[in-house]
Design a protein around this motif. Structure first.
Motif, mmCIF file in Angstrom:
data_model
loop_
_atom_site.group_PDB
_atom_site.id
_atom_site.type_symbol
_atom_site.label_atom_id
_atom_site.label_comp_id
_atom_site.label_asym_id
_atom_site.label_seq_id
_atom_site.Cartn_x
_atom_site.Cartn_y
_atom_site.Cartn_z
ATOM 1 N N SER A 246 0.866 -1.185 0.000
ATOM 2 C CA SER A 246 0.000 0.000 0.000
ATOM 3 C C SER A 246 0.895 1.225 0.000
ATOM 4 O O SER A 246 1.988 1.195 0.578
ATOM 5 C CB SER A 246 -0.889 0.020 1.239
ATOM 6 N N THR B 154 -5.798 -1.251 -6.644
ATOM 7 C CA THR B 154 -6.612 -0.047 -6.651
ATOM 8 C C THR B 154 -5.763 1.041 -7.305
ATOM 9 O O THR B 154 -4.622 1.283 -6.884
ATOM 10 C CB THR B 154 -6.986 0.371 -5.222
ATOM 11 N N ILE B 155 -6.330 1.641 -8.358
ATOM 12 C CA ILE B 155 -5.599 2.643 -9.142
ATOM 13 C C ILE B 155 -5.944 4.033 -8.591
ATOM 14 O O ILE B 155 -7.103 4.303 -8.317
ATOM 15 C CB ILE B 155 -6.030 2.567 -10.624
ATOM 16 N N ARG B 156 -4.954 4.881 -8.458
ATOM 17 C CA ARG B 156 -5.234 6.253 -7.989
ATOM 18 C C ARG B 156 -6.091 7.003 -8.993
ATOM 19 O O ARG B 156 -7.128 7.538 -8.672
ATOM 20 C CB ARG B 156 -3.913 7.007 -7.816
ATOM 21 N N GLU B 157 -5.569 7.055 -10.228
ATOM 22 C CA GLU B 157 -6.292 7.767 -11.278
ATOM 23 C C GLU B 157 -5.984 7.097 -12.606
ATOM 24 O O GLU B 157 -4.821 6.977 -12.981
ATOM 25 C CB GLU B 157 -5.838 9.228 -11.319
ATOM 26 N N ARG C 284 -12.112 2.008 -9.960
ATOM 27 C CA ARG C 284 -10.653 2.086 -9.813
ATOM 28 C C ARG C 284 -10.051 0.735 -9.401
ATOM 29 O O ARG C 284 -8.887 0.652 -9.024
ATOM 30 C CB ARG C 284 -10.294 3.158 -8.768
ATOM 31 N N ARG D 199 3.398 5.801 -9.658
ATOM 32 C CA ARG D 199 2.448 6.675 -10.353
ATOM 33 C C ARG D 199 0.987 6.247 -10.257
ATOM 34 O O ARG D 199 0.104 7.081 -10.105
ATOM 35 C CB ARG D 199 2.881 6.708 -11.823
ATOM 36 N N TRP D 200 0.717 4.954 -10.405
ATOM 37 C CA TRP D 200 -0.675 4.565 -10.592
ATOM 38 C C TRP D 200 -1.326 3.838 -9.407
ATOM 39 O O TRP D 200 -2.523 3.994 -9.170
ATOM 40 C CB TRP D 200 -0.806 3.670 -11.834
ATOM 41 N N TYR D 201 -0.554 3.033 -8.704
ATOM 42 C CA TYR D 201 -1.206 2.165 -7.724
ATOM 43 C C TYR D 201 -1.361 2.823 -6.363
ATOM 44 O O TYR D 201 -0.403 3.316 -5.786
ATOM 45 C CB TYR D 201 -0.427 0.853 -7.557
ATOM 46 N N GLU D 202 -2.577 2.792 -5.867
ATOM 47 C CA GLU D 202 -2.817 3.175 -4.471
ATOM 48 C C GLU D 202 -2.411 1.994 -3.584
ATOM 49 O O GLU D 202 -1.839 2.159 -2.523
ATOM 50 C CB GLU D 202 -4.302 3.501 -4.305
ATOM 51 N N SER D 203 -2.749 0.808 -4.044
ATOM 52 C CA SER D 203 -2.324 -0.420 -3.366
ATOM 53 C C SER D 203 -2.428 -1.565 -4.355
ATOM 54 O O SER D 203 -3.153 -1.466 -5.348
ATOM 55 C CB SER D 203 -3.213 -0.711 -2.140
#
Lengths: 97, 97
Positions: free
Chosen positions: A96, B9-12, B44, B77-81
């Motif tokens: 995370s 889970t993708i941030r954006e 996401r 850049r992309w992954y929240e987790s």
């Protein structure tokens, strides 16, 4: 730990399918020993991942009367095709940010 | 046969993520011995399933230079987790109607 990987193509999505899927998720988690349940839907494609401590729990889930009825309904009404695998987790990793 | 289960889970989401994901899918299938690759995105949340003949192929995939760079980009850049599991297929079932 084991994972059941279920992939399906749905003929036509409706609110009854969503309600049935939610009931099955709750049933697995509360009555059959399922540890985690994660499902995603994109268009008419679905992937559902359920995690189990042992094969006995998976068998109990497969044979639960409500689930048997849901499987019957799924085949006759919702699924264009489906595929499932039972797999034994060898290792995992997570992060995370 | 083995399956790698990747959940993130993708941030954006952006078009570059989609392009990178498509490149990684092609790389796995054409250069690393991946047998099948199936990914779904809902909001996401992403699940990607890749199937492999053996652990050596998975290691080759994990260590491929382009994939190593994609993993680095993903984390920054992309992954929240994200979370992944490697699992050995014990049995499967399928049905088309």
């Amino acid at each position: 730990m084991f994972v059941v990987i279920f992939r399906a193509t749905i003929r036509e999505l409706d609110s009854e399918y969503s309600a049935m899927a939610a009931r099955m998720r709750a049933l697995a988690l509360t009555q059959c020993g399922c540890l985690e349940f994660h499902a995603l839907m994109e268009g008419r494609e679905e992937i559902a991942l359920s995690y189990w401590p042992d094969e006995e729990s998976i068998l109990a889930w497969r044979q639960h009367p409500e689930h048997v009825e849901a499987q019957r309904l799924g085949r006759s009404r919702w699924y264009e095709s489906y595929r499932g695998e039972v797999a034994k987790i060898a290792r995992d990793y997570h992060q995370s940010f």
